[in-house]
Design a protein around this motif. Sequence first.
Motif, mmCIF file in Angstrom:
data_model
loop_
_atom_site.group_PDB
_atom_site.id
_atom_site.type_symbol
_atom_site.label_atom_id
_atom_site.label_comp_id
_atom_site.label_asym_id
_atom_site.label_seq_id
_atom_site.Cartn_x
_atom_site.Cartn_y
_atom_site.Cartn_z
ATOM 1 N N LEU A 66 3.532 -64.620 -114.068
ATOM 2 C CA LEU A 66 3.193 -64.965 -115.444
ATOM 3 C C LEU A 66 1.790 -65.538 -115.522
ATOM 4 O O LEU A 66 1.047 -65.263 -116.477
ATOM 5 C CB LEU A 66 4.214 -65.958 -115.992
ATOM 6 C CG LEU A 66 4.087 -66.333 -117.464
ATOM 7 C CD1 LEU A 66 4.234 -65.101 -118.352
ATOM 8 C CD2 LEU A 66 5.129 -67.378 -117.849
ATOM 9 N N GLY A 67 1.396 -66.315 -114.508
ATOM 10 C CA GLY A 67 0.044 -66.863 -114.503
ATOM 11 C C GLY A 67 -1.008 -65.760 -114.509
ATOM 12 O O GLY A 67 -1.994 -65.829 -115.256
ATOM 13 N N ARG A 68 -0.806 -64.734 -113.675
ATOM 14 C CA ARG A 68 -1.755 -63.615 -113.667
ATOM 15 C C ARG A 68 -1.786 -62.923 -115.021
ATOM 16 O O ARG A 68 -2.859 -62.575 -115.533
ATOM 17 C CB ARG A 68 -1.375 -62.611 -112.582
ATOM 18 C CG ARG A 68 -1.673 -63.064 -111.169
ATOM 19 C CD ARG A 68 -1.622 -61.887 -110.212
ATOM 20 N NE ARG A 68 -0.286 -61.303 -110.141
ATOM 21 C CZ ARG A 68 0.584 -61.577 -109.178
ATOM 22 N NH1 ARG A 68 0.285 -62.433 -108.221
ATOM 23 N NH2 ARG A 68 1.774 -60.988 -109.168
ATOM 24 N N ALA A 69 -0.600 -62.697 -115.590
ATOM 25 C CA ALA A 69 -0.539 -61.990 -116.870
ATOM 26 C C ALA A 69 -1.146 -62.815 -117.998
ATOM 27 O O ALA A 69 -1.781 -62.263 -118.907
ATOM 28 C CB ALA A 69 0.907 -61.616 -117.194
ATOM 29 N N LEU A 70 -0.978 -64.129 -117.958
ATOM 30 C CA LEU A 70 -1.568 -64.975 -118.994
ATOM 31 C C LEU A 70 -3.085 -64.867 -118.984
ATOM 32 O O LEU A 70 -3.727 -64.789 -120.041
ATOM 33 C CB LEU A 70 -1.146 -66.433 -118.783
ATOM 34 C CG LEU A 70 0.276 -66.790 -119.223
ATOM 35 C CD1 LEU A 70 0.687 -68.141 -118.664
ATOM 36 C CD2 LEU A 70 0.380 -66.798 -120.748
ATOM 37 N N ARG A 71 -3.662 -64.831 -117.798
ATOM 38 C CA ARG A 71 -5.122 -64.695 -117.723
ATOM 39 C C ARG A 71 -5.573 -63.350 -118.276
ATOM 40 O O ARG A 71 -6.649 -63.233 -118.872
ATOM 41 C CB ARG A 71 -5.583 -64.894 -116.275
ATOM 42 C CG ARG A 71 -5.397 -66.334 -115.788
ATOM 43 C CD ARG A 71 -6.041 -66.569 -114.434
ATOM 44 N NE ARG A 71 -5.341 -65.897 -113.352
ATOM 45 C CZ ARG A 71 -4.285 -66.390 -112.714
ATOM 46 N NH1 ARG A 71 -3.771 -67.560 -113.070
ATOM 47 N NH2 ARG A 71 -3.726 -65.734 -111.713
ATOM 48 N N SER A 72 -4.737 -62.332 -118.123
ATOM 49 C CA SER A 72 -5.106 -61.009 -118.624
ATOM 50 C C SER A 72 -5.060 -60.927 -120.145
ATOM 51 O O SER A 72 -5.647 -60.017 -120.727
ATOM 52 C CB SER A 72 -4.189 -59.943 -118.018
ATOM 53 O OG SER A 72 -2.910 -59.950 -118.633
ATOM 54 N N VAL A 73 -4.330 -61.854 -120.790
ATOM 55 C CA VAL A 73 -4.271 -61.851 -122.250
ATOM 56 C C VAL A 73 -5.092 -62.995 -122.847
ATOM 57 O O VAL A 73 -4.892 -63.396 -123.987
ATOM 58 C CB VAL A 73 -2.812 -61.888 -122.771
ATOM 59 C CG1 VAL A 73 -2.043 -60.666 -122.300
ATOM 60 C CG2 VAL A 73 -2.103 -63.180 -122.378
#
Length: 385
Positions: A66-73
């Motif tokens: 989720l941390g990686r995905a949050l940075r992507s958004v």
Amino acid sequence: MKRVVQEGAPGEAASGFHLVRRSTRSSSGEVVSPDRGASRWPTVLLAGKLTALDCPGGGEVQMTALGRALRSVGVDARPWRPWEERLAGVGCLHLFGSLPEHLPVVEAAHRQGVPVVLSTIAWFDLAGYWREPRPLARRLGACARFTARAACPRLPSWRRRLYHAVDLLMPNSQAEAEQLVRYFGVPAERIHVVPNGADARFAEADPEPFARRVGGRGFVLCAGRIEPRKNQLGLVRAMRESDVPVAILGDVVPGYEWYADRCRRAADGRVTFLGRMDHDDPLLASGYAACGCLALVSWFETPGLVALEAGTSGVPLVLPEGGCAREYFGPMATYVRPNDRAGIRRAVLAAVRSGRSPALARHVREHFSWTAAARATREGYEKVL
């Protein structure tokens, strides 16, 4: 509590939630939303159990992915290093797991004026308490406390204090959200449902490396930390003397070495114990691609990240009745009781024979990506920032 339904999702009537999106569709048909730049966001710190890396599981995978995905958004999210940096000045603290050690952390954050959100990752079930490998007196006490809490949600406990102390709770399902209201009296407006996700890479893995490791394809895969709640012993006993091999992935939870020994003693020659594989290890994805079905016969799952990961390629799923798996997969999975060995065996053998489901693969890929989870999480942050 907002009840959310994924628009156009297969099995919509059986699935309990959908994400509300202010979005458009790309030329490829993917649902997208206007992501804000990271500069708009104050830093969000992510934190879980201090000893999590001793035996990492789904909660740690959820936090990392989720941390990686949050940075992507567009959200400036990263793990918190509590021995190196203060909380003062950050925008939000996001905790993972219902743990008593989180209580003083929440208090410290609030003293600095930092809001706290909590991914609860919890499930409450009387049968689960009764089946825990504890002395009879402790099991009776746990069941009595559960019954009392069901009758009186105001009863004090560390868990109730935690749930009322944080600024927002983010359970993984509507069913889990309803338990927070029912058993702990959490106001519905302080709950924001965020479904789990799975990496798209699991949909296109090469089955051959894992097949060579275990001696073929079409086996039953069981992935998860080895502990009584996961019920690997029940699966081993149910499949004993069958013609279908079983591969068990996962490290032993510290303190449950005795349980792992029981699993190994109960296993016949067709059961292989492979230990834990890193989440980014290509061999894990290869295992999903090579197996004949994924069997999680736990006492409950919320819903089990490995089920979503396997589901990206349409692997037949045998999942527990306890928990919220049915809310995710509806009629596209088979559900079993963990103490029904004959039922487990029938379900697993039928799943292996059924073959992969394109509808399941499409359902998971379209509605349970980490990007979708990140956007739903960002909406939660917006409520407290």
